[in-house]
Structures are given as C-alpha cells and as structure tokens.
Design an enzyme around this catalytic site. Structure first.
Site, PDB file in Angstrom:
ATOM      1  CG  ASN A  93      -2.152   1.165   1.134  1.00 50.95           C
ATOM      2  OD1 ASN A  93      -2.696   0.959   0.243  1.00 50.95           O
ATOM      3  ND2 ASN A  93      -1.839   2.209   1.739  1.00 50.95           N
ATOM      4  CD  GLU A 140      -2.591   2.700  -3.516  1.00 55.35           C
ATOM      5  OE1 GLU A 140      -1.593   2.058  -2.993  1.00 55.35           O
ATOM      6  OE2 GLU A 140      -3.638   2.457  -3.050  1.00 55.35           O
ATOM      7  CG  ASP A 172      -7.664  17.245   8.164  1.00 53.18           C
ATOM      8  OD1 ASP A 172      -7.328  17.164   6.986  1.00 53.18           O
ATOM      9  OD2 ASP A 172      -7.321  16.143   8.729  1.00 53.18           O
TER      10      ASP A 172
HETATM   11  C1  LIG Z   1      -1.913  15.961   1.485  1.00 53.82           C
HETATM   12  C2  LIG Z   1      -2.613  14.908   2.176  1.00 53.82           C
HETATM   13  C3  LIG Z   1      -2.591  14.474   3.508  1.00 53.82           C
HETATM   14  C4  LIG Z   1      -3.168  13.113   3.979  1.00 53.82           C
HETATM   15  N1  LIG Z   1      -3.237  12.745   5.248  1.00 53.82           N
HETATM   16  C5  LIG Z   1      -3.957  11.654   5.702  1.00 53.82           C
HETATM   17  C6  LIG Z   1      -3.583  11.159   7.090  1.00 53.82           C
HETATM   18  O1  LIG Z   1      -3.062  12.100   7.884  1.00 53.82           O
HETATM   19  N2  LIG Z   1      -4.234   9.856   7.421  1.00 53.82           N
HETATM   20  C7  LIG Z   1      -4.684   9.321   6.603  1.00 53.82           C
HETATM   21  O2  LIG Z   1      -5.167   8.151   6.885  1.00 53.82           O
HETATM   22  N3  LIG Z   1      -5.122   9.576   5.359  1.00 53.82           N
HETATM   23  C8  LIG Z   1      -4.513  10.890   4.813  1.00 53.82           C
HETATM   24  N4  LIG Z   1      -4.855  11.175   3.745  1.00 53.82           N
HETATM   25  C9  LIG Z   1      -5.670  10.702   2.584  1.00 53.82           C
HETATM   26  C10 LIG Z   1      -5.300   9.350   2.183  1.00 53.82           C
HETATM   27  O3  LIG Z   1      -3.807   9.423   1.836  1.00 53.82           O
HETATM   28  C11 LIG Z   1      -6.023   8.802   0.781  1.00 53.82           C
HETATM   29  O4  LIG Z   1      -7.186   8.871   1.043  1.00 53.82           O
HETATM   30  C12 LIG Z   1      -5.493   7.731   0.414  1.00 53.82           C
HETATM   31  O5  LIG Z   1      -5.947   7.360  -1.103  1.00 53.82           O
HETATM   32  C13 LIG Z   1      -5.706   6.379   1.135  1.00 53.82           C
HETATM   33  O6  LIG Z   1      -5.191   5.364   0.679  1.00 53.82           O
HETATM   34  P1  LIG Z   1      -5.667   3.794   0.517  1.00 53.82           P
HETATM   35  O7  LIG Z   1      -7.025   4.017  -0.150  1.00 53.82           O
HETATM   36  O8  LIG Z   1      -4.714   3.056   0.167  1.00 53.82           O
HETATM   37  O9  LIG Z   1      -5.792   3.387   2.033  1.00 53.82           O
HETATM   38  C14 LIG Z   1      -4.186  12.467   3.238  1.00 53.82           C
HETATM   39  C15 LIG Z   1      -4.269  12.936   1.611  1.00 53.82           C
HETATM   40  C16 LIG Z   1      -3.728  13.907   1.030  1.00 53.82           C
HETATM   41  C17 LIG Z   1      -3.706  14.365  -0.192  1.00 53.82           C
END
Ligand SMILES: Cc1cc2nc3c(=O)[nH]c(=O)nc-3n(C[C@H](O)[C@H](O)[C@H](O)COP(=O)(O)O)c2cc1C
Length: 436
Positions: A131, A195, A244
């Site tokens: 992941n 990804e 956030d």
């Molecule tokens: C700049 C940025 C910061 C993020 N911070 C977090 C975070 O702190 N914790 C989290 O769980 N997701 C965070 N996200 C969202 C996830 O990275 C995003 O939903 C991702 O697609 C999840 O991956 P997955 O679908 O493989 O679980 C953030 C996204 C961005 C663009």
C-alpha cells in the site's frame, strides 16, 4: 524574490521553517511553486506548492482535463509493476535522525513540526500485499513520529500484521516526488495493490523503486528524501490537534509511532513542504475522487461534461457535476449517484452542460436562474458525512446531505434560460484585444 520560470518563484530571503515559510505558502496558495533558497535554520532548500494548481498536476501526469478520468480509471485497473534498482535517493545513506530535516511548523496552535508531503509505503506477507498513502506525521523527537492513520488500507495492513504476530511494520516515507508519483499517495487501488504500480502508467512504465537500506520497504529511486521506519502498531502517542482540510483543528487522538531507523537522500536534496488546508492539500485529496463520481454518474446519464470537487469546498465536501439532461427526473438521480460515489460529500450541485463546473461564477449563476427551492432541493438527513465537517456530529460522522438541482426545467421555454450575447466582429475583437 526572483521568478526562475513561468511557474516557479525563487525566494532568496532567509525565512524560518516555523510559520514564515508556511505564511509565504499561504500567501501564494494556488499559484506558483515557491522555492525557498535560504531557510533560516538549515542549509537545505525547501519547496512548496508543487501540486497546488490543477494544470501542474495534469501536466505531471501527462493527462488533460478531457482524459483525466479515463486516465485514472485505466491506470487503477491496469497497474504496471515498477522495476527495482538504485537511484539518486541513495547518494547519501545515514542512520535515522530527523534533526537536520527542515520540517515545517505551520499554524499557531500546532503541537510541533509536521511532515505533510510524505507518502508511506508498506507491505505484508513478503510483499504480496502492498500500500501507498499520504499520512501526516508529527515530529515527536529526533527519531520518532506520530502517524495519523484513518481506518483504510494501511490500517488494514497493520491489522493483518498484528494477526500474524508482528508488533511492527517496515515502512518508507518518501518526500520530494514527481507529481505523477505523489498522486500514488491519494489514489485508492484495490486492496493489496501498490499505488506505485498504478501511477507507473503515468510514467510510461519507467518509474523505478529502490530497496531501503535499513528496512524491508520500497521507495521511489528518484525521491529527494526517504525516511526508513518501523511503524510500531501498538505504541501510541498523542497526535494533533492538526489543521486539516477545513482549515479548522482536527481533534487529538492516540496514534501509532514510527521510529526512524535510517535516512536516504540526494546529495543536495530539497525538502518538500505542503500547506495543510491549502489548495495542494485539497486538490490532492479531491482530484483522484472525481473519476469515481464521473463513473457513477455515467451509469445514470450518458454525457457528463465534468466533475469538480471544488477547492472552496475543501476538495472534499462540495461537488459540482455538469451533464446533458435528457429527462426531467435525471438531476435527482444524478445527485444520488454523486452521494453514493463519495460518501464524505456534504453538498452537491448539478448543472446543465452549458455551464462549466470549474467556473464557480457560472455555477452560482445557474443556481440563481435555474433553481427553485421548493422543487429542486434534495435533503438527506441523518446520513454518513465526513469527520472533517465541524457542523456534523463528528464522532458518529452523521450529518445532512443537500443536493441542488440547478438545471433548466424542460417544460419551460429554453429561450428564457439562455444567456444573452453581444455580437463581436473580427475587427472589433482586434481593437479590444489591444487593451487586454
Ligand atoms: C496531503 C494529504 C494528506 C493526507 N493525510 C492523511 C492522514 O494523515 N491520514 C490518513 O489516513 N489519510 C490521509 N490522507 C488521505 C489518504 O492518503 C488517501 O485517502 C489515500 O488514498 C488512502 O489510501 P488507501 O485507499 O490505499 O487506503 C491524506 C491525503 C492527502 C492528499
């Protein structure tokens, strides 16, 4: 301050990583990339706002506004395994320490410096399930970070690791990436698929990963900086309050710890900052969700002009969809499809295909001239919404969704809804262009 090309401003004045660089990023938010050549506390340069404009993300991905949705859907369904080898990120390999890294402190009230542009890679079962995702990381001390993990794929991998009797996961945190690689952190591939392999499509199959030196994890070989870490699943620290997407403070939680056991970086690396609640944060969150909404809506109506998770709506809570209406009942079905595709959404507006969904003045004009509150409003009370919405019950994630049908009623004469135009001859166009 000096512009080095159309899209980058070079800032030579010494600015502090605490508040001053974030204030500059805020000042130019959504505009050009800022390169800070002389941060006060360090010899390392800092860059920010890299993916703060939609056109730059598209350019980096080799896509256009027209083929973005097909491009992301194709890439997600057809991952291409990345090659593994060495690369410039291994120019310097060191023991784990955060001491010399210019991590930014963004807002008054932040508990400390936060790494916000890092994307975390991990795998379980000998690499069978992988992941990649963005996670904010609070610097606790020279070797430890608190990582915010919303229950999604990384969370599931920590559960699988626990079930297998492991107390930690090996991770890499990559910082300073090509925009097409960065988007890996905010795309959702099927569970277990890396990804990095998805975004390899945007690199034409040339994205190279490298094996970390201190942990069993992969990272982009051309990253500026990679932290090699042990994510201790059951060791928790207080994380937050963090500003956030909404620009308001998210609550404090007990979250797992990453111990930084190694660092790899380019000789003269640039640290990448990302302003929380800025347009980069919002675009990176929202843009990858738009293709899913587009796909759901296309299941209801054939011609969809565009989907915009608006920057003003945090790239997360507000959506505008422009489509060609065939039947009077289409818009409410389209609204339901939008809400089903993106459960965090709060408000959605649907407009006719003569309205550009990315031009909010046109969208507001459509609401002003085509929407009738007693007939064209869809209210869905007591439904799951985003935990980031301060007006909702954030603990239960319950709130109200509102859909606005700002399309023309078909039973009324379309002439009454047409925007009047003034004829402009070629000669007049030339005269006017002299003054623009
Ligand atoms: C700049 C940025 C910061 C993020 N911070 C977090 C975070 O702190 N914790 C989290 O769980 N997701 C965070 N996200 C969202 C996830 O990275 C995003 O939903 C991702 O697609 C999840 O991956 P997955 O679908 O493989 O679980 C953030 C996204 C961005 C663009």
């Amino acid at each position: 301050m000096e512009e080095i090309d159309d899209d980058v401003i070079r800032i030579k004045e010494p600015l502090s990583v605490k508040y001053e660089i974030p204030a500059a990023l805020h000042r130019f938010d959504g505009g050009k990339v800022l390169l800070f050549e002389n941060p006060k506390e360090t010899g390392t340069r800092v860059v920010g706002g890299v993916c703060g404009a939609r056109h730059r993300i598209l350019k980096g991905m080799g896509l256009t506004a027209e083929n973005l949705y097909e491009g992301i859907i194709h890439a997600t369904k057809n991952p291409v395994k990345c090659k593994v080898g060495d690369g410039p990120v291994k120019e310097v390999v060191e023991e784990g320490s955060l001491k010399d890294i210019p991590v930014l402190t963004h807002f008054e009230g932040d508990p400390g410096p936060y790494i916000t542009s890092g994307i975390v890679y991990t795998s379980v079962s000998g690499g069978e399930q992988e992941n990649v995702s963005f996670h904010r990381l609070l610097v606790l001390d020279e070797r430890r970070l608190a990582i915010r993990i919303v229950p999604r794929h990384l969370y599931r991998l920590t559960q699988l690791a626990s079930e297998a009797g492991l107390s930690s996961l090996d991770v890499s945190v990559s910082i300073g990436l090509h925009p097409a690689t960065m988007i890996a952190g905010s795309l959702t591939a099927p569970f277990g698929v890396s990804e990095f392999d998805v975004v390899n499509n945007f690199h034409g199959g040339s994205l190279k990963l490298t094996r970390c030196e201190h942990v069993d994890a992969l990272a982009p070989a051309d990253a500026e900086l990679v932290l090699e870490g042990k994510l201790w699943i059951d060791e928790k620290a207080t994380e937050g309050p963090f500003v956030d997407l909404s620009g308001t403070f998210d609550v404090q939680r007990q979250q797992p710890i990453i111990e930084v056991v190694g660092v790899m970086h380019r000789e003269d690396y640039i640290y990448q900052g990302l302003l929380p609640a800025g347009s980069e944060h919002r675009l990176m969150m929202g843009m990858p969700q738009e293709p899913r909404i587009w796909e759901y809506v296309r299941g209801v109506v054939p011609n969809v002009r565009g989907v915009n998770l608006t920057v003003g709506g945090m790239g997360w809570l507000h959506c505008v969809v422009s489509f060609e209406k065939f039947r009077e009942g289409d818009p409410k079905n389209v609204l339901m499809a939008i809400f089903a595709a993106h459960p965090s959404l709060k408000h959605a507006v649907v407009v006719d295909s003569d309205i550009d969904p990315f031009d909010m003045q046109q969208v507001e004009w459509a609401i002003a001239t085509r929407f009738k509150g007693d007939e064209d409003l869809l209210l869905v009370p007591n439904v799951r919404v985003s935990s980031l919405d301060p007006a909702a019950d954030q603990e239960k994630e319950l709130g109200c969704k509102v859909g606005i049908d700002a399309t023309r009623p078909m039973f009324k004469d379309p002439k009454g809804f047409r925007r009047a135009e003034i004829p402009v001859s070629e000669e007049l166009r030339k005269v006017l262009s002299k003054y623009s």
